[in-house]
Design an enzyme around this catalytic site. Structure first.
Site, PDB file in Angstrom:
ATOM      1  N   SER A 100     -17.163 -26.675 -17.540  1.00  0.00           N
ATOM      2  CA  SER A 100     -17.815 -26.045 -16.400  1.00  0.00           C
ATOM      3  C   SER A 100     -17.843 -26.949 -15.162  1.00  0.00           C
ATOM      4  CB  SER A 100     -19.227 -25.605 -16.803  1.00  0.00           C
ATOM      5  OG  SER A 100     -19.826 -24.811 -15.822  1.00  0.00           O
ATOM      6  N   ASP A 239     -17.444 -23.079  -9.371  1.00  0.00           N
ATOM      7  CA  ASP A 239     -17.453 -24.315 -10.140  1.00  0.00           C
ATOM      8  C   ASP A 239     -16.159 -24.375 -10.952  1.00  0.00           C
ATOM      9  OD1 ASP A 239     -18.046 -22.330 -11.974  1.00  0.00           O
ATOM     10  OD2 ASP A 239     -19.449 -23.561 -13.119  1.00  0.00           O
ATOM     11  N   ASP A 241     -15.164 -23.798 -13.974  1.00  0.00           N
ATOM     12  CA  ASP A 241     -14.687 -22.721 -14.853  1.00  0.00           C
ATOM     13  C   ASP A 241     -14.876 -21.331 -14.248  1.00  0.00           C
ATOM     14  OD1 ASP A 241     -17.475 -22.556 -15.230  1.00  0.00           O
ATOM     15  OD2 ASP A 241     -17.239 -21.842 -17.281  1.00  0.00           O
ATOM     16  N   ASP A 243     -17.542 -19.530 -13.204  1.00  0.00           N
ATOM     17  CA  ASP A 243     -18.625 -18.576 -13.498  1.00  0.00           C
ATOM     18  C   ASP A 243     -19.832 -18.762 -12.579  1.00  0.00           C
ATOM     19  OD1 ASP A 243     -19.706 -20.902 -14.549  1.00  0.00           O
ATOM     20  OD2 ASP A 243     -20.058 -20.080 -16.561  1.00  0.00           O
TER      21      ASP A 243
END
Length: 444
Positions: A100, A239, A241, A243
């Site tokens: 993430s 960010d 990843d 999400d």
């Protein structure tokens, strides 16, 4: 018994240190296959742009194929894209290799079930128990197959684009897009450009080591400079990843998750499509609650963490929720936080109303917030200490409906977090210091 390896968002850690090793990833694949697809099946594997993603992808592929599970490899794609395509392709489960918003030398492995949702604690415990059995290799006739499905990313782009009102485009809208050199670096600019927007990309040149490095939703300073500099309508920051979403208005000011939730909720309220309460967390800015209250919109608070927000949304029938960090859930459209989907909803409101991002966010002024981290010898629950609780009650009573106090122990270090919000910044500082002094005294 609690989980040993799974945290709130899969398995995560420093690359090369247990459990983020190739050996563990191989075992984890075998264990997951035994629980999620014991008679064979299919798994979709995506990742972000970390250099270590290649080796974890290879290890997981080997473990699943050896266990008799077919593997679909889609390469870099935002986490919500994997959740969506897992469901669309009728896979037994999906996996995202990502840490993430963490730096590149961390990585993680998180799972989605066949419906694109996160695994339950019970299933994660079963996978951990299966780890004890070691790796399994089926006979040659029962081995799985691996295929590359990179071009299938287009399905996710189309899914997001189709969330705009019929016939709407982004023609004439200049946008600066910062993908944190992460998983969204291809699909996000392409999706917005296909809709007609003029795109200025930053943070879209990953090299395996620069993910989240001075860019993206956790470090939007370059985006804040660029948006007014090129006279863009807005900036979009993801960010690593993909999400989480933070936006920047035309004046270079950040619009955080709470404000974005407000904009989306208000648009749905006007359209008569808002269902259930809006759900935030105990750390959501009080300004969000006050602004929604003025519009007769119910607001609920969950514990910190998207899985707790999701749980309360399902419990109450809410469809809009999320966290200040920009993890926004729109359950009528997605099963997990989706930065691209949320950004499109905000852009649609801008287009429909003719208002700028700054004008839309103005209805939810952020209350000043003071956070004091009190280091203690040993973590404890402040709610169990009468002296602390009495002080919190006194301060909360003084602040009334337009102030808020949150005390919570850190989950990772011996720290008690004291957070106070109020309309007046001087009040927040004074009240936070008052409570922190009591916590220090009882902890000494």
């Amino acid at each position: 018994m609690g989980r040993k390896f799974f945290g709130t968002d899969g398995v995560r850690g420093k690359v090369g240190e247990h459990p983020m090793t190739v050996d563990f990833a191989l075992k984890l694949a075998s264990a997951a296959a035994g629980v999620l697809a014991p008679k064979g099946g299919t798994v979709l594997i995506g990742k972000d742009t970390r250099l270590s993603g290649y080796m974890f992808e290879a290890a997981l592929e080997a473990g699943f194929v050896a266990s008799g599970v077919n593997v679909m490899l889609i390469g870099p794609l935002p986490t919500p894209g994997i959740a969506y395509l897992t469901r669309k392709f009728e896979c037994d489960f999906g996996i995202v290799i990502s840490a993430s918003h963490n730096p590149y030398d961390d990585n993680g492995i998180k799972f989605f079930d066949s419906e694109g949702g996160k695994l339950s604690d019970e299933i994660e415990k079963k996978i951990e128990a299966e780890l004890e059995k070691g790796t399994i290799t089926q006979s040659s006739i029962n081995l799985g197959k691996a295929t590359r499905v990179d071009k299938s990313r287009r399905h996710y782009q189309d899914f997001c684009s189709e969330s705009l009102p019929k016939g709407m485009t982004l023609e004439g809208m200049k946008l600066v897009v910062d993908c944190a050199n992460g998983a969204g670096y291809k699909v996000v600019p392409r999706t917005l450009a296909d809709l007609g927007a003029e795109i200025i990309p930053i943070g879209c040149s990953p090299n395996g080591r620069n993910i989240n490095d001075g860019c993206g939703s956790t470090a939007p300073s370059l985006l804040q400079l660029t948006v007014p500099g090129v006279r863009a309508a807005a900036g979009i920051a993801l960010d690593g990843d993909g999400d989480r979403l933070v936006m920047v208005d035309g004046l270079g000011r950040t619009i955080d998750g709470d404000q974005l939730i407000y904009i989306i909720a208000m648009a749905r309220k006007r359209a008569g499509t808002l269902k259930g309460p809006v759900v935030g967390t105990i750390m959501s800015n009080l300004g969000l609650e006050v602004a929604l209250r003025k519009q007769d919109i119910d607001f609920r608070r969950a514990a910190v963490g998207d899985r707790y927000v999701l749980g309360l949304m399902r419990e109450t029938g809410g469809e809009v929720g999320g966290e200040t960090s920009g993890h926004i859930l729109l359950l009528d459209r997605t099963t997990t936080g989706d930065a691209l989907m949320a950004a499109l909803q905000v852009l649609a409101v801008m287009r429909e109303t003719g208002q700028s991002l700054a004008e839309l966010a103005a209805g939810m002024p952020r209350f000043p917030q003071t956070m004091i981290n009190v280091r203690v010898a040993k973590r404890f629950d402040p709610k169990t200490v009468p002296e602390v609780e009495d002080t919190v009650k006194k301060v909360s009573s003084r602040l009334g409906d337009e102030g808020m106090v949150v005390l919570r122990p850190s989950g990772t270090e011996p720290v008690i977090r004291v957070m106070v919000e109020a309309r007046d910044e001087t009040d927040t500082v004074r009240c936070a210091e008052e409570i922190a002094a009591v916590v220090r005294r009882v902890a000494s």
